[in-house]
Design a protein around this motif. Structure first.
Motif, mmCIF file in Angstrom:
data_model
loop_
_atom_site.group_PDB
_atom_site.id
_atom_site.type_symbol
_atom_site.label_atom_id
_atom_site.label_comp_id
_atom_site.label_asym_id
_atom_site.label_seq_id
_atom_site.Cartn_x
_atom_site.Cartn_y
_atom_site.Cartn_z
ATOM 1 N N GLY A 76 0.800 -1.214 0.000
ATOM 2 C CA GLY A 76 0.000 0.000 0.000
ATOM 3 C C GLY A 76 0.833 1.264 0.000
ATOM 4 N N SER A 77 0.336 2.275 -0.689
ATOM 5 C CA SER A 77 1.074 3.525 -0.869
ATOM 6 C C SER A 77 1.235 4.310 0.422
ATOM 7 C CB SER A 77 0.355 4.397 -1.911
ATOM 8 O OG SER A 77 0.229 3.723 -3.131
ATOM 9 N N VAL A 78 0.193 4.358 1.232
ATOM 10 C CA VAL A 78 0.231 5.163 2.454
ATOM 11 C C VAL A 78 1.317 4.662 3.397
ATOM 12 C CG1 VAL A 78 -1.066 5.829 4.517
ATOM 13 C CG2 VAL A 78 -2.174 5.860 2.286
ATOM 14 N N ARG A 79 1.402 3.347 3.538
ATOM 15 C CA ARG A 79 2.408 2.785 4.439
ATOM 16 C C ARG A 79 3.821 3.126 3.978
ATOM 17 N NH1 ARG A 79 -0.112 -3.304 4.915
ATOM 18 N NH2 ARG A 79 -1.883 -2.819 6.258
ATOM 19 N N VAL A 80 4.068 3.028 2.676
ATOM 20 C CA VAL A 80 5.411 3.269 2.156
ATOM 21 C C VAL A 80 5.800 4.732 2.332
ATOM 22 C CG1 VAL A 80 6.838 3.279 0.069
ATOM 23 C CG2 VAL A 80 5.314 1.356 0.539
ATOM 24 N N ILE A 81 4.905 5.664 1.978
ATOM 25 C CA ILE A 81 5.230 7.086 2.114
ATOM 26 C C ILE A 81 5.408 7.466 3.581
ATOM 27 C CG2 ILE A 81 4.351 9.423 1.764
ATOM 28 C CD1 ILE A 81 3.023 8.459 -0.788
ATOM 29 N N ALA A 82 4.529 6.976 4.433
ATOM 30 C CA ALA A 82 4.637 7.301 5.858
ATOM 31 C C ALA A 82 5.932 6.748 6.449
ATOM 32 C CB ALA A 82 3.434 6.756 6.617
ATOM 33 N N GLY A 83 6.288 5.525 6.073
ATOM 34 C CA GLY A 83 7.533 4.955 6.566
ATOM 35 C C GLY A 83 8.743 5.746 6.096
ATOM 36 N N GLY A 84 8.733 6.149 4.830
ATOM 37 C CA GLY A 84 9.825 6.957 4.307
ATOM 38 C C GLY A 84 9.915 8.303 4.992
ATOM 39 N N ALA A 85 8.769 8.906 5.264
ATOM 40 C CA ALA A 85 8.756 10.213 5.931
ATOM 41 C C ALA A 85 9.316 10.115 7.348
ATOM 42 C CB ALA A 85 7.338 10.767 5.962
ATOM 43 N N LEU A 86 8.994 9.046 8.053
ATOM 44 C CA LEU A 86 9.542 8.855 9.396
ATOM 45 C C LEU A 86 11.055 8.670 9.349
ATOM 46 C CD1 LEU A 86 6.876 6.479 11.002
ATOM 47 C CD2 LEU A 86 7.236 8.919 11.472
ATOM 48 N N LEU A 87 11.544 7.930 8.351
ATOM 49 C CA LEU A 87 12.984 7.728 8.205
ATOM 50 C C LEU A 87 13.693 9.049 7.912
ATOM 51 C CD1 LEU A 87 15.336 5.732 8.092
ATOM 52 C CD2 LEU A 87 14.816 5.374 5.663
ATOM 53 N N ALA A 88 13.109 9.852 7.015
ATOM 54 C CA ALA A 88 13.704 11.152 6.684
ATOM 55 C C ALA A 88 13.705 12.080 7.892
ATOM 56 C CB ALA A 88 12.942 11.791 5.529
ATOM 57 N N ALA A 89 12.604 12.106 8.636
ATOM 58 C CA ALA A 89 12.538 12.949 9.830
ATOM 59 C C ALA A 89 13.566 12.508 10.864
ATOM 60 C CB ALA A 89 11.134 12.908 10.425
ATOM 61 N N GLY A 90 13.740 11.189 11.006
ATOM 62 C CA GLY A 90 14.741 10.683 11.942
ATOM 63 C C GLY A 90 16.145 11.108 11.547
ATOM 64 N N GLY A 91 16.433 11.075 10.245
ATOM 65 C CA GLY A 91 17.742 11.525 9.782
ATOM 66 C C GLY A 91 17.970 12.994 10.082
ATOM 67 N N ALA A 92 16.942 13.823 9.871
ATOM 68 C CA ALA A 92 17.066 15.253 10.163
ATOM 69 C C ALA A 92 17.295 15.493 11.653
ATOM 70 C CB ALA A 92 15.825 15.991 9.689
ATOM 71 N N LEU A 93 16.553 14.786 12.489
ATOM 72 C CA LEU A 93 16.680 14.989 13.932
ATOM 73 C C LEU A 93 18.033 14.508 14.455
ATOM 74 C CD1 LEU A 93 13.084 13.986 15.089
ATOM 75 C CD2 LEU A 93 14.056 16.284 14.950
ATOM 76 N N ALA A 94 18.650 13.564 13.747
ATOM 77 C CA ALA A 94 19.963 13.072 14.172
ATOM 78 C C ALA A 94 21.030 14.152 14.072
ATOM 79 C CB ALA A 94 20.369 11.863 13.331
ATOM 80 N N LEU A 95 20.769 15.176 13.272
ATOM 81 C CA LEU A 95 21.734 16.255 13.083
ATOM 82 C C LEU A 95 21.561 17.391 14.082
ATOM 83 C CD1 LEU A 95 21.808 16.504 9.179
ATOM 84 C CD2 LEU A 95 23.366 15.281 10.701
ATOM 85 N N THR A 96 20.662 17.247 15.006
ATOM 86 C CA THR A 96 20.408 18.330 15.950
ATOM 87 C C THR A 96 21.365 18.312 17.136
ATOM 88 O OG1 THR A 96 18.746 17.006 17.126
ATOM 89 C CG2 THR A 96 17.978 18.398 15.322
ATOM 90 N N VAL A 97 22.177 17.272 17.251
ATOM 91 C CA VAL A 97 23.148 17.187 18.345
ATOM 92 C C VAL A 97 24.543 17.082 17.768
ATOM 93 C CG1 VAL A 97 21.502 16.126 19.932
ATOM 94 C CG2 VAL A 97 22.899 14.670 18.462
ATOM 95 N N ASP A 98 25.534 17.514 18.542
ATOM 96 C CA ASP A 98 26.920 17.458 18.108
ATOM 97 C C ASP A 98 27.338 16.009 17.911
ATOM 98 O OD1 ASP A 98 29.419 18.295 17.411
ATOM 99 O OD2 ASP A 98 30.126 18.531 19.473
ATOM 100 N N SER A 99 27.970 15.706 16.769
ATOM 101 C CA SER A 99 28.317 14.328 16.433
ATOM 102 C C SER A 99 29.429 14.340 15.400
ATOM 103 C CB SER A 99 27.084 13.592 15.895
ATOM 104 O OG SER A 99 26.522 14.295 14.801
ATOM 105 N N PRO A 100 30.120 13.219 15.172
ATOM 106 C CA PRO A 100 31.187 13.161 14.173
ATOM 107 C C PRO A 100 30.647 13.180 12.751
ATOM 108 C CG PRO A 100 30.884 11.022 15.197
ATOM 109 C CD PRO A 100 30.035 11.985 15.970
ATOM 110 N N PHE A 101 31.560 13.335 11.794
ATOM 111 C CA PHE A 101 31.190 13.455 10.383
ATOM 112 C C PHE A 101 30.466 12.220 9.876
ATOM 113 C CE2 PHE A 101 32.402 13.052 5.816
ATOM 114 C CZ PHE A 101 31.677 14.144 5.339
ATOM 115 N N VAL A 102 30.827 11.050 10.390
ATOM 116 C CA VAL A 102 30.187 9.822 9.913
ATOM 117 C C VAL A 102 28.694 9.834 10.213
ATOM 118 C CG1 VAL A 102 30.641 8.525 12.049
ATOM 119 C CG2 VAL A 102 30.375 7.310 9.874
#
Length: 427
Positions: A76-102
């Protein structure tokens, strides 16, 4: 009367929410290039390292096109888009704290993978929710995405202007983007299945809403068609599409366009500054105009619903070709107004083509492989687009900018000619 109007507007909730997801995806992607200088200072890495990280972002994004479409056909389309959006949001939030380049590289790859599920699946989703207004819906959808690219540099200027006021202001950008992504994802996951349910009850031939709501047994719940559904969802079914002349010709058009457009966008400001009499500031201003005219997508999407996709495809590609050829031919003599007109023509044609290609593809691909078919096409065109900047960069250093842009113009000429052939064959 007011209540009736509100109800009428309410049927566009799926379009607005899906478009907002795409807006945030484009916003996160185009926030990185303006931040390269700041990121280099923050992490102590070279531009080459940052460029490689962004290439990884785009390669992961491109690689997700086909599997996300296949997965949407199955779960189903809704599940795939929602899952992708959560992954993208998680990646963005990971950059909110000081961390190494990797961590930055990993977060960028997460955002590439998450946002890579949006376009392929959303086109098929919107075509089912708005079957009689697909072109118009895709025009709105693509316009939202384009303005995500317009908004990102302005937001970067805003937050980097806070340097000295807060510790690392650029992280605030990703904090806001991540939180907004979570909020929009929740609204999308709640509202869009309801809109699909409304559509299914008003259309006896509509899609099985159980696949989207998770109340059925998944794709192909009709047990009498189980074997056929399984076979049609296989890789061979997607490969068989390329043996169809119309499909193969259309894919060639999209690949040529993607190569030409992405190569041009990557180097147009530098080309204008180096090969014309324009100043760097004027060149950047004209580059902005390339995106501002993206509102034309609303017009071309509507036009494709009324007169058909192939004439609009041929027309928009012709306008884009005229603009790029004009920039190439007049760069040595023309002033800012003439060159600006050429850039605007390029933008009108290029952005106008985008919603039409999605609408046309859905008319030549069987419904049971629509998601995967669109994903296969987007994987190819995104791959061509990812390669283009590298090709132009190498050519510009070895033989010069003009031959490099001549190659891009030739690709657009070929795409326009092939689109015209498709139009003539279908008349």
């Amino acid at each position: 009367m007011v209540t009736a109007r509100l109800r009428g507007l309410g049927r566009f909730d799926a379009l607005v929410l899906t478009s907002l997801v795409w807006f945030l995806g484009k916003f996160l992607r185009y926030a990185f290039p303006p931040l390269f200088g700041t990121l280099g200072e923050t992490y102590g890495v070279s531009r080459a390292a940052l460029g490689t990280a962004f290439t990884a972002f785009m390669l992961v994004y491109a690689a997700m096109q086909f599997p996300s479409g296949v997965l949407a056909d199955r779960v189903g389309s809704v599940r795939v888009i929602a899952g992708g959006a959560l992954l993208a949001a998680g990646g963005a939030l990971a950059l909110t704290v000081d961390s190494p380049f990797v961590v930055l590289v990993a977060a960028m790859c997460c955002m590439g993978a998450g946002t890579g599920t949006y376009k392929t699946v959303a086109v098929e989703l919107l075509s089912r929710v708005y079957p009689d207004r697909t072109g118009r819906a895709l025009g709105v959808f693509d316009t939202f995405g384009t303005f995500g690219g317009v908004a990102a540099p302005a937001a970067v200027v805003l937050v980097t202007g806070l340097a000295g006021v807060v510790g690392a202001p650029w992280r605030t950008l990703f904090l806001a983007g991540g939180l907004a992504g979570l909020a929009v994802t929740v609204a999308f996951a709640v509202r869009v299945p309801r809109r699909l349910a409304v559509r299914s009850t008003s259309d006896d031939d509509g899609p099985d809403i159980d696949d989207e709501l998770g109340t059925g047994d998944g794709p192909g719940t009709d047990t009498t068609a189980g074997d056929e559904s399984t076979e049609s969802g296989g890789v061979r079914a997607y490969l068989a599409l390329f043996r169809r002349p119309r499909f193969a010709a259309f894919v060639t058009v999209t690949i040529l366009f993607s190569f030409a457009y992405n190569g041009t966008v990557a180097f147009l400001p530098l080309y204008l500054a180096d090969e014309t009499a324009l100043t760097a500031a004027t060149a950047n201003l004209l580059f902005s105009a390339l995106f501002v005219v993206s509102l034309v997508q609303l017009v071309t999407g509507e036009a494709s619903d009324r007169v058909g996709a192939t004439p609009v495809m041929a027309g928009t590609l012709g306008v884009a070709t005229a603009g790029l050829v004009g920039v190439l031919a007049l760069s040595a003599t023309a002033g800012p107004l003439v060159l600006g007109g050429c850039v605007v023509a390029l933008g009108l044609g290029a952005h106008g083509f985008r919603p039409v290609r999605g609408a046309y593809l859905l008319t030549i691909v069987p419904d049971d492989v629509a998601g995967g078919g669109l994903g296969a096409v987007r994987t190819l065109l995104m791959g061509a687009g990812a390669v283009a900047p590298a090709v132009v960069g190498v050519l510009s250093e070895t033989v010069g900018f003009r031959p490099a842009f001549a190659l891009l113009a030739a690709a657009l000429v070929a795409a326009t000619g092939l689109a015209a052939v498709l139009w003539l064959v279908e008349r």
